[in-house]
Scaffold this motif. Structure first.
Motif, PDB file in Angstrom:
ATOM      1  N   ARG A 108      -6.423  -0.233  10.801  1.00 40.17           N
ATOM      2  CA  ARG A 108      -5.635   0.493   9.820  1.00 40.17           C
ATOM      3  C   ARG A 108      -4.633  -0.450   9.170  1.00 40.17           C
ATOM      4  NH1 ARG A 108      -0.532   2.960  11.991  1.00 40.17           N
ATOM      5  NH2 ARG A 108      -0.227   2.238  14.132  1.00 40.17           N
ATOM      6  N   TRP A 109      -4.031   0.041   8.097  1.00 39.79           N
ATOM      7  CA  TRP A 109      -2.932  -0.663   7.452  1.00 39.79           C
ATOM      8  C   TRP A 109      -1.637  -0.109   8.040  1.00 39.79           C
ATOM      9  CZ3 TRP A 109      -3.704  -4.840   4.515  1.00 39.79           C
ATOM     10  CH2 TRP A 109      -4.964  -5.024   3.931  1.00 39.79           C
ATOM     11  N   ARG A 137       0.855  -1.189   0.000  1.00 38.27           N
ATOM     12  CA  ARG A 137       0.000   0.000   0.000  1.00 38.27           C
ATOM     13  C   ARG A 137       0.888   1.235   0.000  1.00 38.27           C
ATOM     14  NH1 ARG A 137      -5.340   1.562   1.673  1.00 38.27           N
ATOM     15  NH2 ARG A 137      -5.350   3.430   2.979  1.00 38.27           N
ATOM     16  N   ASN A 138       0.697   2.107  -0.991  1.00 37.70           N
ATOM     17  CA  ASN A 138       1.529   3.301  -1.133  1.00 37.70           C
ATOM     18  C   ASN A 138       3.015   2.954  -1.161  1.00 37.70           C
ATOM     19  OD1 ASN A 138      -0.823   4.948  -1.021  1.00 37.70           O
ATOM     20  ND2 ASN A 138      -0.768   4.914   1.210  1.00 37.70           N
ATOM     21  N   GLY A 139       3.330   1.841  -1.795  1.00 40.41           N
ATOM     22  CA  GLY A 139       4.718   1.423  -1.939  1.00 40.41           C
ATOM     23  C   GLY A 139       5.309   0.745  -0.721  1.00 40.41           C
ATOM     24  N   LEU A 140       4.510   0.520   0.333  1.00 36.20           N
ATOM     25  CA  LEU A 140       4.991  -0.091   1.568  1.00 36.20           C
ATOM     26  C   LEU A 140       4.264  -1.404   1.820  1.00 36.20           C
ATOM     27  CD1 LEU A 140       4.921   3.077   3.876  1.00 36.20           C
ATOM     28  CD2 LEU A 140       6.898   2.157   2.657  1.00 36.20           C
ATOM     29  N   THR A 176       3.391   7.053 -14.287  1.00 33.88           N
ATOM     30  CA  THR A 176       4.708   6.898 -13.675  1.00 33.88           C
ATOM     31  C   THR A 176       5.381   8.229 -13.368  1.00 33.88           C
ATOM     32  OG1 THR A 176       5.738   6.771 -15.863  1.00 33.88           O
ATOM     33  CG2 THR A 176       5.051   4.694 -14.838  1.00 33.88           C
ATOM     34  N   THR A 205       7.283  -1.186 -10.895  1.00 34.03           N
ATOM     35  CA  THR A 205       6.357  -1.362  -9.779  1.00 34.03           C
ATOM     36  C   THR A 205       6.521  -2.742  -9.152  1.00 34.03           C
ATOM     37  OG1 THR A 205       4.762   0.120 -10.830  1.00 34.03           O
ATOM     38  CG2 THR A 205       3.932  -1.317  -9.099  1.00 34.03           C
ATOM     39  N   ASP A 246      -9.288   1.274   2.049  1.00 37.92           N
ATOM     40  CA  ASP A 246      -9.326   1.912   3.359  1.00 37.92           C
ATOM     41  C   ASP A 246     -10.263   1.150   4.286  1.00 37.92           C
ATOM     42  OD1 ASP A 246      -7.614   3.909   2.543  1.00 37.92           O
ATOM     43  OD2 ASP A 246      -9.218   5.266   1.937  1.00 37.92           O
ATOM     44  N   SER A 294       9.652  -2.664  -7.074  1.00 40.07           N
ATOM     45  CA  SER A 294       9.425  -1.893  -5.837  1.00 40.07           C
ATOM     46  C   SER A 294       8.651  -2.721  -4.821  1.00 40.07           C
ATOM     47  CB  SER A 294       8.666  -0.608  -6.152  1.00 40.07           C
ATOM     48  OG  SER A 294       9.449   0.260  -6.945  1.00 40.07           O
ATOM     49  N   SER A 330       2.361  -3.585   4.033  1.00 39.48           N
ATOM     50  CA  SER A 330       1.570  -3.209   5.206  1.00 39.48           C
ATOM     51  C   SER A 330       0.752  -4.387   5.688  1.00 39.48           C
ATOM     52  CB  SER A 330       0.640  -2.028   4.871  1.00 39.48           C
ATOM     53  OG  SER A 330       1.399  -0.896   4.468  1.00 39.48           O
ATOM     54  N   PRO A 340       2.478  -0.112   8.229  1.00 34.03           N
ATOM     55  CA  PRO A 340       3.683  -0.562   7.520  1.00 34.03           C
ATOM     56  C   PRO A 340       4.437  -1.617   8.329  1.00 34.03           C
ATOM     57  CG  PRO A 340       3.478   1.826   7.377  1.00 34.03           C
ATOM     58  CD  PRO A 340       2.436   1.364   8.364  1.00 34.03           C
TER      59      PRO A 340
END
Length: 311
Positions: free
Chosen positions: A117-118, A21-24, A282, A244, A110, A247, A26, A120
Motif C-alpha cells: 500500500r501507499w 497521493r491524495n495530497g499526502l 479545483t 497544487t 493503486d 500543497s 506517501s 502516508p
C-alpha cells in the motif's frame, strides 16, 4: 547468499519509493511476516543478479506490482545487528549490509498484492509534521522529560526539535530526530529491540529491521534536495496549478508555506511556464495550469525552490 569472511556478509536492497497521493506524501510499503511495515526489499544474489538496480526493481515489482522509474542510490546501511542495533551479534550471525535507493514518482497507481500500500510518510513520522502548531505537545513533553538535567541531551533536543523560541527547525534533519527518539525509547522499534521504552510509541506500528531509519534518510534527502534541485516536479503530473505545487511542497517538508512568496520564488526561477489552459477541478474559480520547463532561463541549470515557511 553470504560471502566475505568467516561469518559472511549478506547484502540486501531496499527501496524508498515516494509519491504525493491524495495530497499526502506517501511511501510504498509492504508487510513482513509479523505484520510490521516494510519497504520493498530483498537479498542481492551476486551469482544471479547482474546489478543492484535490476535486482531492486524486480523486488519492488514482485512485492507491490509497481514498476519504478528513475532511482538513485541513497545510502549504505551496515550497522551490526540491524534488526536490533543495540544488540551484539552472536558468533554465528551474519553481518547484513543494506543498500538503500530513493525513487520518486508522479504515478502513484493503486497496488494490489496483499500487504502492499501507499503509506502516508507523516503517519510514520508524526513529529515531522509541523503544519498545525510546531512540535506536538506530547512529543515536546516526552523529549523534555528524557533530557532532564542532562545538558548534552537537552542541547540535542532543543536543536533538533526547535524547543526554544530562538531554535530553528531544520526539516532536513529527519534521521537525527528519529535516532534521538529511538535512544529515548519513544518509538515502537525501541521496545522491539529490547531497549528501555516508554508507553508513548510514536509512529504507529514498528517497521521491520531498520527500515524506518532508511525511510528517515530518504525523507531527509528529499527535503534537502528541494532547495537545490527541482525534484518536486518529479512528484507532479505534467500540468498543475501553483496551488497544487505549493500543497505538494508542504506535504514533503511538513511546513505551511507563504503563498505569495512561494509563487514569486517559483516564477523567478523560470522552472514553470503557463500552458494557456485552466483547471476545472479545483472546486472554485478555474486556476491557470502550468508545466515544468526543465531548465533555468538564466544559466541553463535547474535550481531548487525557495521554501518560505510561515513562522
Amino acid at each position: 547468499m553470504s560471502w566475505g569472511g568467516e561469518h559472511g556478509v549478506r547484502i540486501s536492497l531496499s527501496a524508498v519509493v515516494m509519491a504525493v497521493r491524495n495530497g499526502l506524501l506517501s511511501v510504498l510499503t509492504t508487510e513482513d511476516a509479523d505484520g510490521a511495515l516494510a519497504l520493498p526489499s530483498g537479498p542481492f544474489d551476486p551469482a544471479h543478479d547482474r546489478t543492484f538496480e535490476r535486482a531492486l526493481r524486480a523486488f519492488v515489482t514482485d512485492q507491490t506490482g509497481f514498476g519504478v522509474g528513475f532511482v538513485e542510490q541513497l545510502y549504505t546501511f551496515g550497522d551490526a545487528g540491524r534488526d536490533a542495533p543495540r544488540a551484539t551479534p552472536g558468533p554465528d550471525q551474519q553481518r547484513e549490509i543494506s543498500v538503500g535507493y530513493l525513487a520518486l514518482t508522479a504515478d502513484a497507481v493503486d497496488v494490489a498484492p496483499p500487504g502492499a500500500r501507499w503509506t502516508p510518510v507523516l503517519d510514520v513520522f508524526p513529529w515531522e509534521d509541523r503544519r498545525a502548531d510546531g512540535t506536538p505537545p506530547e512529543i515536546r513533553a516526552a523529549v523534555t522529560a528524557w533530557s532532564g538535567a542532562n545538558a548534552r541531551r537537552l542541547s540535542r533536543s532543543e536543536a533538533l526539535f526547535a524547543l526554544t523560541p530562538t531554535a530553528r527547525w531544520d526539516e532536513g534533519r529527519v534521521l537525527e530526530r528519529y535516532e534521538l527518539l529511538y535512544e529515548a525509547g519513544l518509538v515502537a522499534e525501541a521496545a522491539r529491540d529490547g531497549l528501555e521504552a516508554t508507553s508513548l510509541a510514536l509512529g504507529d506500528r514498528p517497521m521491520t529491521s531498520d527500515h524506518r531509519r532508511i525511510l528517515a534518510t530518504g525523507l531527509g534527502r528529499l527535503r534537502s534536495k528541494l532547495r537545490y534541485r527541482p525534484v518536486l516536479f518529479e512528484l507532479m503530473p505534467p500540468t498543475f496549478t501553483l496551488s497544487t505545487l505549493q500543497s505538494a511542497a508542504e506535504a514533503v517538508v511538513g511546513l505551511n508555506l507563504h503563498k505569495q512568496n512561494f509563487r514569486r520564488g517559483v516564477e523567478r526561477t523560470g522552472l514553470v511556464t503557463p500552458t494557456g489552459r485552466l483547471s476545472t477541478g479545483t472546486g472554485g474559480r478555474p486556476a491557470e495550469l502550468f508545466r515544468f520547463t526543465g531548465t533555468d532561463v538564466q544559466d541553463g541549470q535547474a535550481p531548487g525552490l525557495a521554501l518560505p515557511a510561515l513562522r
